[in-house]
Scaffold this active site. Structure first.
Site, PDB file in Angstrom:
ATOM      1  N   GLU A  43      34.588  24.909  54.330  1.00 48.06           N
ATOM      2  CA  GLU A  43      33.263  25.416  53.987  1.00 48.06           C
ATOM      3  C   GLU A  43      32.745  26.356  55.075  1.00 48.06           C
ATOM      4  O   GLU A  43      33.060  26.209  56.251  1.00 48.06           O
ATOM      5  CB  GLU A  43      32.279  24.261  53.797  1.00 48.06           C
ATOM      6  CG  GLU A  43      32.518  23.452  52.540  1.00 48.06           C
ATOM      7  CD  GLU A  43      31.469  22.364  52.351  1.00 48.06           C
ATOM      8  OE1 GLU A  43      30.529  22.293  53.175  1.00 48.06           O
ATOM      9  OE2 GLU A  43      31.597  21.585  51.393  1.00 48.06           O
ATOM     10  N   HIS A 103      35.849  51.629  42.719  1.00 41.86           N
ATOM     11  CA  HIS A 103      37.029  51.961  41.912  1.00 41.86           C
ATOM     12  C   HIS A 103      36.620  52.498  40.546  1.00 41.86           C
ATOM     13  O   HIS A 103      37.250  53.429  40.025  1.00 41.86           O
ATOM     14  CB  HIS A 103      37.904  50.718  41.754  1.00 41.86           C
ATOM     15  CG  HIS A 103      39.141  50.957  40.942  1.00 41.86           C
ATOM     16  ND1 HIS A 103      40.160  51.783  41.365  1.00 41.86           N
ATOM     17  CD2 HIS A 103      39.519  50.491  39.717  1.00 41.86           C
ATOM     18  CE1 HIS A 103      41.118  51.812  40.446  1.00 41.86           C
ATOM     19  NE2 HIS A 103      40.750  51.050  39.440  1.00 41.86           N
ATOM     20  N   THR A 153      49.873  47.957  46.676  1.00 38.03           N
ATOM     21  CA  THR A 153      51.274  47.685  47.012  1.00 38.03           C
ATOM     22  C   THR A 153      52.058  48.965  47.277  1.00 38.03           C
ATOM     23  O   THR A 153      53.234  48.897  47.644  1.00 38.03           O
ATOM     24  CB  THR A 153      51.957  46.903  45.876  1.00 38.03           C
ATOM     25  OG1 THR A 153      51.876  47.673  44.669  1.00 38.03           O
ATOM     26  CG2 THR A 153      51.287  45.552  45.668  1.00 38.03           C
ATOM     27  N   GLY A 194      53.280  51.128  45.304  1.00 43.56           N
ATOM     28  CA  GLY A 194      54.304  51.506  44.336  1.00 43.56           C
ATOM     29  C   GLY A 194      54.021  52.860  43.710  1.00 43.56           C
ATOM     30  O   GLY A 194      54.896  53.736  43.648  1.00 43.56           O
ATOM     31  N   ASP A 216      43.948  59.047  46.307  1.00 42.66           N
ATOM     32  CA  ASP A 216      43.576  57.928  45.446  1.00 42.66           C
ATOM     33  C   ASP A 216      42.435  57.183  46.121  1.00 42.66           C
ATOM     34  O   ASP A 216      42.147  57.413  47.303  1.00 42.66           O
ATOM     35  CB  ASP A 216      44.776  57.001  45.215  1.00 42.66           C
ATOM     36  CG  ASP A 216      44.737  56.326  43.851  1.00 42.66           C
ATOM     37  OD1 ASP A 216      43.653  56.336  43.218  1.00 42.66           O
ATOM     38  OD2 ASP A 216      45.771  55.795  43.416  1.00 42.66           O
ATOM     39  N   ARG A 251      52.377  52.377  33.445  1.00 42.83           N
ATOM     40  CA  ARG A 251      52.553  51.143  34.203  1.00 42.83           C
ATOM     41  C   ARG A 251      53.035  50.044  33.250  1.00 42.83           C
ATOM     42  O   ARG A 251      52.253  49.484  32.484  1.00 42.83           O
ATOM     43  CB  ARG A 251      51.228  50.745  34.860  1.00 42.83           C
ATOM     44  CG  ARG A 251      51.342  49.621  35.874  1.00 42.83           C
ATOM     45  CD  ARG A 251      49.963  49.182  36.352  1.00 42.83           C
ATOM     46  NE  ARG A 251      49.197  50.253  36.961  1.00 42.83           N
ATOM     47  CZ  ARG A 251      49.259  50.570  38.245  1.00 42.83           C
ATOM     48  NH1 ARG A 251      50.081  49.899  39.043  1.00 42.83           N
ATOM     49  NH2 ARG A 251      48.519  51.538  38.737  1.00 42.83           N
ATOM     50  N   ASP A 281      47.118  59.787  38.850  1.00 39.78           N
ATOM     51  CA  ASP A 281      46.942  59.390  37.448  1.00 39.78           C
ATOM     52  C   ASP A 281      45.782  60.187  36.856  1.00 39.78           C
ATOM     53  O   ASP A 281      45.072  60.906  37.557  1.00 39.78           O
ATOM     54  CB  ASP A 281      46.698  57.875  37.311  1.00 39.78           C
ATOM     55  CG  ASP A 281      45.568  57.392  38.203  1.00 39.78           C
ATOM     56  OD1 ASP A 281      44.560  58.110  38.324  1.00 39.78           O
ATOM     57  OD2 ASP A 281      45.697  56.303  38.790  1.00 39.78           O
ATOM     58  N   LYS A 333      51.787  58.987  34.614  1.00 36.26           N
ATOM     59  CA  LYS A 333      52.605  57.788  34.832  1.00 36.26           C
ATOM     60  C   LYS A 333      52.230  56.724  33.814  1.00 36.26           C
ATOM     61  O   LYS A 333      51.149  56.748  33.225  1.00 36.26           O
ATOM     62  CB  LYS A 333      52.405  57.227  36.245  1.00 36.26           C
ATOM     63  CG  LYS A 333      51.035  56.617  36.499  1.00 36.26           C
ATOM     64  CD  LYS A 333      50.940  56.024  37.886  1.00 36.26           C
ATOM     65  CE  LYS A 333      49.533  55.499  38.158  1.00 36.26           C
ATOM     66  NZ  LYS A 333      49.131  54.391  37.308  1.00 36.26           N
TER      67      LYS A 333
END
Length: 321
Positions: free
Chosen positions: A46, A137, A233, A235, A228, A204, A179, A202
């Site tokens: 906590e 985002h 990750t 990729g 971006d 996914r 993208d 692309k």
């Protein structure tokens, strides 16, 4: 440091555990010391927070990205908001350089939650009066809140870096969106550098796996700058870099506002066609996650200006572009 006039004012800036170096830099630029608070953990995990100075009637700014570990940093933020409310702060402003759960902004499949909206509800219910965010985002997340949101952009900081880089000739560059969703961001950087843009089409097949399909735009002989908002990750970005190289790009640079860089990201970037990775310090990066070819830019000046303008009840819109 911007000035010294706020040292004895009702402006208070607090940092939690999400990104203390950034918060310290922001406070230095505003010209005040960070507020005193303790963030501790009980043996069962906590969180216990104590504000160690009076904030009654003060305009409080809490700097906390909800980055990895996302849930821990989110709970710290919510508990701190509650503590400020119960300590009679006049205004509770949260500065969120990275808004976790932002990628869960819609129902992609049946019976899925919209977690970005849930987080907004939690922040409002806890008692925040305003949020200063950086490169959400999905910009529509602003509509998930009923409190004012100041949405700042990292593109001008990245653009200034490339303008001042002696190794970069904007006339030989092309800005690349990885993208279709990032075209607006790429266009803003291209407008700053006065370069053309290209788009990578692309698909996914499953989460965290991206397949580069096609490049729309002139690449051959140019220096490609992929931009971006988030690199997770890595990729998408590394496959994009290789596709650009295969199309005849001279060099490939990659840049983003939020370097999440989880899992195999560091190894992928270091072994990719990316010459240099340019990121901001919206997320605290340790050496175990930071690729060796990384250049980090500071957003502290931008956040400090936003905090001062909010405190002075001045327009923040001049910082949006």
């Amino acid at each position: 440091m911007l000035n010294n006039e706020y040292k004895n004012s009702s402006l208070k800036i607090f940092s939690l555990k999400g990104n203390e170096p950034l918060a310290q830099e922001v406070a230095d630029r505003v010209g005040i010391e960070l507020g005193k608070c303790s963030v501790k953990r009980f043996s069962d995990g906590e969180i216990q927070i104590n504000i160690e100075e009076s904030i009654r009637g003060c305009d409080v700014f809490i700097i906390q990205p909800t980055s990895n570990p996302v849930n821990l940093h989110l709970m710290e933020l919510l508990i701190m908001i509650d503590a400020c409310k119960r300590a009679s702060a006049a205004n509770i402003n949260i500065v969120v350089p990275y808004y976790g759960y932002a990628r869960q902004d819609r129902k992609a499949r049946s019976r899925e939650p919209i977690t970005a909206k849930l987080v907004a509800n939690l922040i409002e219910t806890a008692g925040a009066n305003r949020m200063i965010a950086l490169d959400l985002h999905a910009p529509q997340i602003q509509g998930f809140f009923d409190i004012p949101i100041d949405h700042l952009m990292g593109v001008p900081i990245i653009g200034q870096h490339f303008e001042n880089d002696p190794n970069i000739d904007p006339e030989e560059c092309v800005v690349v969106s990885p993208d279709h969703g990032g075209v607006t961001r790429a266009r803003k950087l291209a407008d700053i550098l006065k370069t053309p843009i290209a788009i990578i089409d692309k698909r996914r097949p499953k989460p965290n796996v991206a397949e580069v399909m096609n490049i729309v735009g002139e690449i051959e002989g140019r220096t490609a700058i992929i931009i971006d908002d988030i690199i997770d990750t890595a990729g998408t970005i590394t496959l994009a870099a290789q596709a650009l190289k295969d199309k005849g790009a001279k060099d490939v640079y990659a840049c983003c506002t939020h370097p999440v860089l989880s899992g195999p990201a560091k190894e992928r970037i270091e072994n990719s066609a990316i010459k240099e990775l340019i990121v901001t310090n919206s997320i605290l990066l340790d050496d175990t996650r930071k690729p060796s070819n990384t250049k980090e830019l500071s957003v502290a000046g931008l956040l400090a200006q936003a905090i001062i303008r909010v405190y002075e009840r001045e327009s923040v819109s001049v910082l949006f572009d």
